[in-house]
Design a protein around this motif. Sequence first.
Motif, PDB file in Angstrom:
ATOM      1  N   ASN A  28     -18.554   8.119  10.527  1.00 40.54           N
ATOM      2  CA  ASN A  28     -17.645   9.252  10.737  1.00 40.54           C
ATOM      3  C   ASN A  28     -17.030   9.306  12.137  1.00 40.54           C
ATOM      4  N   SER A  46     -18.153  10.692   3.598  1.00 38.67           N
ATOM      5  CA  SER A  46     -18.825  11.101   4.852  1.00 38.67           C
ATOM      6  C   SER A  46     -17.892  11.258   6.046  1.00 38.67           C
ATOM      7  N   LYS A  47     -16.577  11.258   5.814  1.00 36.17           N
ATOM      8  CA  LYS A  47     -15.640  11.379   6.931  1.00 36.17           C
ATOM      9  C   LYS A  47     -15.029  12.784   6.930  1.00 36.17           C
ATOM     10  N   GLU A  48     -15.067  13.423   8.099  1.00 36.78           N
ATOM     11  CA  GLU A  48     -14.622  14.809   8.202  1.00 36.78           C
ATOM     12  C   GLU A  48     -13.618  14.968   9.344  1.00 36.78           C
TER      13      GLU A  48
END
Length: 567
Positions: free
Chosen positions: A262, A327-329
């Motif tokens: 991330n 899972s990337k924000e």
Amino acid sequence: MNKKYPKNADIEKQNQSRARAFIHLYLKVKFGLLDFTEREHFITDGSYDGGIDGYYIHSDTKTIYFIQSKFRTNDKNFESKQIDLSEILVMDVNRILDGESTDEEGNEYSGKIKQLQREISSIDDIARYSYQVIILANLKDVKTSDLRKLTGGFSSSVFDFSRCYEDLVFPVITGTYYQASDLSINIDLSNKNAGSKISYTVLTEKGECEITVLFVPTIELGRIMYKYKNSILKYNPRSYLGHEGKKVNTAIKETIIENTTNEFALYNNGVTMLSDETYINERIGQKNKAQLIVKNPQIINGGQTSYTLSRIYEENIGNEVEKVFQSKEVLVKIITLLENSNHENKVDLIKNISNATNQQTPVINADKISNDELQVKIQKWLFDNYGLLYERKRGEFADGVFNGYIPAKSILERNLFFRMFYCSNGKVTKAREKKLFIRQDLSFEELTDKTSLDNSYYGFLCFKKISKLKHPNQRVDLSTYAKVRAMTILFKPENIEDYEMNIEQDYKTLNEGWENFLKSFQDSYANTKTRKDKKTGEIKEYQSYNYSKWFDSTQFEKDLIEYYKKE
């Protein structure tokens, strides 16, 4: 049966496909149905369709729409041919709603119409629904009360040719075709030690605001922008930057696609979103999940990030999309205007926030005034009267170009419009000024004067022809703008329909005599001046020519006509 556009040269089948595409256009723009198969479900046009070509059941507004469409196969008929009132009368809306399986002549309704009946009958709260007839056709001089009688007592809405261009075509090429009312965003709580958000209230001179800060899965932002596109960038000073923002777009894309971790949350500055109302619920019956609801959202900072995420989402729709975004924000700041009844205060506050916020791609001064009322009005005027796509916001038509709806060359860049306006109307020198978009001080009335705007439109067509013949890196010099003015004076036809007809030949005529024409000016208006040679001290005479002053004068027009009349 494959309903997509036929590849062969069968004109009849192509016209049938275009007629069907017309209904697809309405469904896409008005209801945000992006998928072809999803839209095709609601098209009923065919044998024994009860006069209904399409429908849509809108659960949010509790409205069922019945569509009657008359597509015309050429531009003249599309703009002028009226729908026959008898064609509206054939709509069996009442019979279909009454559950009849056949028309009045005993013909069994098609499977699509029976599908419509099944879907209506399965609505639990059908008593809360209303009905509306949509007519995609030209219909003049028919009172609303008479139209209601023709449609069997239902309210109706007519999309004639002008409304089709304004409400269907223009929104689709600018990516503003579906307005978001309430957005639902899913939040991941699995790694949030202190809950999903930070929230606090601030008081400004424009009213009270609540600021909510939280991390949002990038897939959610990509999904939202994929559907709503520029419609939630209304208050952003610019739209998506394709070519100009290529470096930033590539960096965003690489961080998402090439990393399984991330880093994006660290590298990206985040997104600022405006909302009328904001709600968040961390107890939705799912472990480590929460839901965020924002009403009438507008992204005022981070549009480039959001749009690039939407492109990644679009390119990976299907099984791979979850994997790419996993899972990337991204950090999202939501500003909720608690006192939003005063529209002027709301707009002023939005401008102030937008100007003050530090963005990844700098906002130039011209971007800051792109949403001014004058720019919005002139854009609509140029499209309605000339079919010109005036780009008041950078990247505004990027979605239309990306999807192949329009070619990039059909877009009229904002500075170029004002250059054409000035040079074609006699202010050739003014047309060369830098940053003309923010230097002009014209009123809407001046900009929409028919003669001046006709000149500008014709001048733009001439400029495109002249530019095509120049080297791509060749600078637009004063002489080029003077040629646009000369073409307008000498060759502009009476009727706007004839503007493009002879431009190539007329420009050839102008260009062949241009150098001699300038020479005649030198012979007639040269000023003899003197200067001192720095080395020898000798006083020398030389000829001075003030082209700028001449090009802007009424004398230029007289000399031009006189010279080319002789030729």
